[in-house]
Design a protein around this motif. Sequence first.
Motif, PDB file in Angstrom:
ATOM      1  N   UNK A  91       0.886  -1.153   0.021  1.00  0.00           N
ATOM      2  CA  UNK A  91       0.134  -0.050   0.020  1.00  0.00           C
ATOM      3  C   UNK A  91       0.814   1.412   0.013  1.00  0.00           C
ATOM      4  N   UNK A  92       0.388   2.166  -0.603  1.00  0.00           N
ATOM      5  CA  UNK A  92       1.077   3.712  -0.836  1.00  0.00           C
ATOM      6  C   UNK A  92      -0.002   4.760  -0.219  1.00  0.00           C
ATOM      7  N   UNK A  93       0.553   5.821  -0.287  1.00  0.00           N
ATOM      8  CA  UNK A  93      -0.058   6.913   0.239  1.00  0.00           C
ATOM      9  C   UNK A  93      -0.507   7.200   1.551  1.00  0.00           C
ATOM     10  N   UNK A  94      -1.235   8.108   2.008  1.00  0.00           N
ATOM     11  CA  UNK A  94      -1.633   8.190   3.420  1.00  0.00           C
ATOM     12  C   UNK A  94      -2.769   7.819   3.883  1.00  0.00           C
ATOM     13  N   UNK A  95      -2.907   6.882   4.876  1.00  0.00           N
ATOM     14  CA  UNK A  95      -4.048   6.024   5.283  1.00  0.00           C
ATOM     15  C   UNK A  95      -5.110   7.169   5.735  1.00  0.00           C
ATOM     16  N   UNK A  96      -6.331   7.001   4.978  1.00  0.00           N
ATOM     17  CA  UNK A  96      -7.403   7.878   5.547  1.00  0.00           C
ATOM     18  C   UNK A  96      -7.410   9.445   4.848  1.00  0.00           C
ATOM     19  N   UNK A  97      -6.505   9.641   3.829  1.00  0.00           N
ATOM     20  CA  UNK A  97      -6.326  11.063   3.271  1.00  0.00           C
ATOM     21  C   UNK A  97      -7.636  11.484   2.453  1.00  0.00           C
ATOM     22  N   UNK A  98      -8.440  10.514   2.071  1.00  0.00           N
ATOM     23  CA  UNK A  98      -9.663  11.043   1.380  1.00  0.00           C
ATOM     24  C   UNK A  98     -10.769  10.342   2.026  1.00  0.00           C
ATOM     25  N   UNK A  99     -11.781  11.219   2.005  1.00  0.00           N
ATOM     26  CA  UNK A  99     -12.989  10.594   2.493  1.00  0.00           C
ATOM     27  C   UNK A  99     -14.093  10.060   1.880  1.00  0.00           C
ATOM     28  N   UNK A 100     -14.341   8.436   1.896  1.00  0.00           N
ATOM     29  CA  UNK A 100     -15.380   8.065   1.143  1.00  0.00           C
ATOM     30  C   UNK A 100     -16.523   7.268   1.945  1.00  0.00           C
ATOM     31  N   UNK A 101     -17.721   7.256   1.732  1.00  0.00           N
ATOM     32  CA  UNK A 101     -18.649   6.548   2.292  1.00  0.00           C
ATOM     33  C   UNK A 101     -19.206   5.186   1.579  1.00  0.00           C
ATOM     34  N   UNK A 102     -18.725   4.215   2.025  1.00  0.00           N
ATOM     35  CA  UNK A 102     -18.708   2.776   1.509  1.00  0.00           C
ATOM     36  C   UNK A 102     -20.363   2.394   1.664  1.00  0.00           C
ATOM     37  N   UNK A 103     -20.610   1.368   0.854  1.00  0.00           N
ATOM     38  CA  UNK A 103     -21.857   0.949   0.791  1.00  0.00           C
ATOM     39  C   UNK A 103     -22.027  -0.122   2.216  1.00  0.00           C
ATOM     40  N   UNK A 104     -20.812  -0.889   2.271  1.00  0.00           N
ATOM     41  CA  UNK A 104     -20.604  -1.670   3.436  1.00  0.00           C
ATOM     42  C   UNK A 104     -19.615  -1.013   4.408  1.00  0.00           C
ATOM     43  N   UNK A 105     -19.918  -1.003   5.572  1.00  0.00           N
ATOM     44  CA  UNK A 105     -19.243  -0.183   6.711  1.00  0.00           C
ATOM     45  C   UNK A 105     -17.837  -0.869   6.617  1.00  0.00           C
ATOM     46  N   UNK A 106     -16.755   0.001   6.761  1.00  0.00           N
ATOM     47  CA  UNK A 106     -15.634  -0.387   7.017  1.00  0.00           C
ATOM     48  C   UNK A 106     -14.718  -1.192   6.109  1.00  0.00           C
ATOM     49  N   UNK A 107     -15.065  -0.986   4.806  1.00  0.00           N
ATOM     50  CA  UNK A 107     -14.519  -1.781   3.474  1.00  0.00           C
ATOM     51  C   UNK A 107     -14.888  -1.372   2.195  1.00  0.00           C
ATOM     52  N   UNK A 108     -14.140  -1.472   1.140  1.00  0.00           N
ATOM     53  CA  UNK A 108     -14.556  -1.251  -0.190  1.00  0.00           C
ATOM     54  C   UNK A 108     -15.249  -2.366  -0.869  1.00  0.00           C
ATOM     55  N   UNK A 109     -16.176  -2.193  -1.250  1.00  0.00           N
ATOM     56  CA  UNK A 109     -16.862  -3.489  -2.045  1.00  0.00           C
ATOM     57  C   UNK A 109     -16.643  -3.484  -3.507  1.00  0.00           C
ATOM     58  N   UNK A 110     -16.037  -4.253  -4.133  1.00  0.00           N
ATOM     59  CA  UNK A 110     -15.903  -4.198  -5.329  1.00  0.00           C
ATOM     60  C   UNK A 110     -16.316  -5.508  -6.422  1.00  0.00           C
ATOM     61  N   UNK A 111     -17.026  -5.198  -7.339  1.00  0.00           N
ATOM     62  CA  UNK A 111     -17.496  -6.326  -8.190  1.00  0.00           C
ATOM     63  C   UNK A 111     -16.807  -6.648  -9.342  1.00  0.00           C
ATOM     64  N   UNK A 112     -16.313  -7.790  -9.747  1.00  0.00           N
ATOM     65  CA  UNK A 112     -15.613  -8.175 -10.793  1.00  0.00           C
ATOM     66  C   UNK A 112     -16.004  -9.415 -11.459  1.00  0.00           C
ATOM     67  N   UNK A 113     -15.315  -9.933 -12.503  1.00  0.00           N
ATOM     68  CA  UNK A 113     -15.603 -11.136 -13.113  1.00  0.00           C
ATOM     69  C   UNK A 113     -14.286 -11.921 -13.397  1.00  0.00           C
ATOM     70  N   UNK A 114     -14.384 -13.041 -12.878  1.00  0.00           N
ATOM     71  CA  UNK A 114     -13.184 -14.154 -13.046  1.00  0.00           C
ATOM     72  C   UNK A 114     -13.673 -15.234 -13.742  1.00  0.00           C
ATOM     73  N   UNK A 115     -12.289 -15.977 -14.328  1.00  0.00           N
ATOM     74  CA  UNK A 115     -10.863 -15.593 -13.781  1.00  0.00           C
ATOM     75  C   UNK A 115     -10.462 -14.490 -14.658  1.00  0.00           C
ATOM     76  N   UNK A 116      -9.352 -13.726 -14.212  1.00  0.00           N
ATOM     77  CA  UNK A 116      -8.681 -12.774 -14.826  1.00  0.00           C
ATOM     78  C   UNK A 116      -7.377 -12.479 -14.510  1.00  0.00           C
ATOM     79  N   UNK A 117      -6.651 -13.478 -14.819  1.00  0.00           N
ATOM     80  CA  UNK A 117      -5.241 -13.629 -14.326  1.00  0.00           C
ATOM     81  C   UNK A 117      -4.217 -12.315 -14.414  1.00  0.00           C
ATOM     82  N   UNK A 118      -3.397 -11.994 -13.396  1.00  0.00           N
ATOM     83  CA  UNK A 118      -2.523 -10.809 -13.349  1.00  0.00           C
ATOM     84  C   UNK A 118      -3.385  -9.573 -12.910  1.00  0.00           C
ATOM     85  N   UNK A 119      -4.632  -9.340 -13.306  1.00  0.00           N
ATOM     86  CA  UNK A 119      -5.428  -8.478 -12.835  1.00  0.00           C
ATOM     87  C   UNK A 119      -5.902  -9.146 -11.434  1.00  0.00           C
TER      88      UNK A 119
END
Length: 281
Positions: free
Chosen positions: A34-62
């Motif tokens: 990880x890089x940059x300052x933790x908590x430097x940008x304010x975001x209101x996530x849909x699920x508390x305490x985490x970023x929720x990401x939708x993806x399609x698998x498999x997708x190696x390297x990504x």
Amino acid sequence: MTLKSFSGVALAALAVTFLSAASAQANDISKCVLSGEKGSVAITPVNEGAITVETALPNPAWWNGDTPDQIADGYEYCLAANIAHRAGFDKVNLVVSSFPALIANANQNKDLAMATISITDERKKVLSFSAPYFSSDIGVMVKAGTKVDAETVKTFRIGVLQGTTGAKFVSERIKPAEEKVYAENPAMFAALMAGQIDAAITDTAIILGQAAKSNGALTVAAQYQTGEFYGAIYPKESPNKEAMDKIIDDMRADGTLAKLASTYLADSWGADPTKVPYLKP
């Protein structure tokens, strides 16, 4: 930013030296640095305490792994992890769907969707995209030894992935002898290995990874320039678009995106995408 300059960040700059050890943070989210300052940008996530990401698998390297439980790193996963970190969170939740369902953007219980999605004018009419984070061209993957040039491609039976910009490019620009549409990449790659199609055409960034895993059976023989870029899809009327765009732009400026490409793409592909010859349709 021009295509040339952005591609220089995303591709030619794969070898750029990352941030100094003093600026890099300890690994807090799976295997991602990880890089940059933790908590430097304010975001209101849909699920508390985490970023929720939708993806399609498999997708190696990504996304390195075939199931959410297996994934601990990869370019897009660690991009999401760095977004979470800079927003002050220590967790990334994954939601897996098919690529067509992801593009339909039916699932609104997410903060963003990433699956090597090309930003297009047509898609922008109905979808909200993030700032771009990688340049996107499409490649021609064939069995090793297959001759590929601008004319022979048109005689091929070509496999494409449903709902992708590559599928549209093949239909409208290449106009091959036969086109077969697949709902998922594994089915298309299996068809190529079985001789049911002569070539699979989709993002160069995807098929380089697949060819690298084939023990020399498959090769990316050529590619077409699209002038497109990858971006994340936000849910409708996301309150976090501006904040997340800032994080992505900051990661481009401070070298994080270049480091992600160098770490997860160049080594996994085993080839420099800029050295794959370009064809004109």
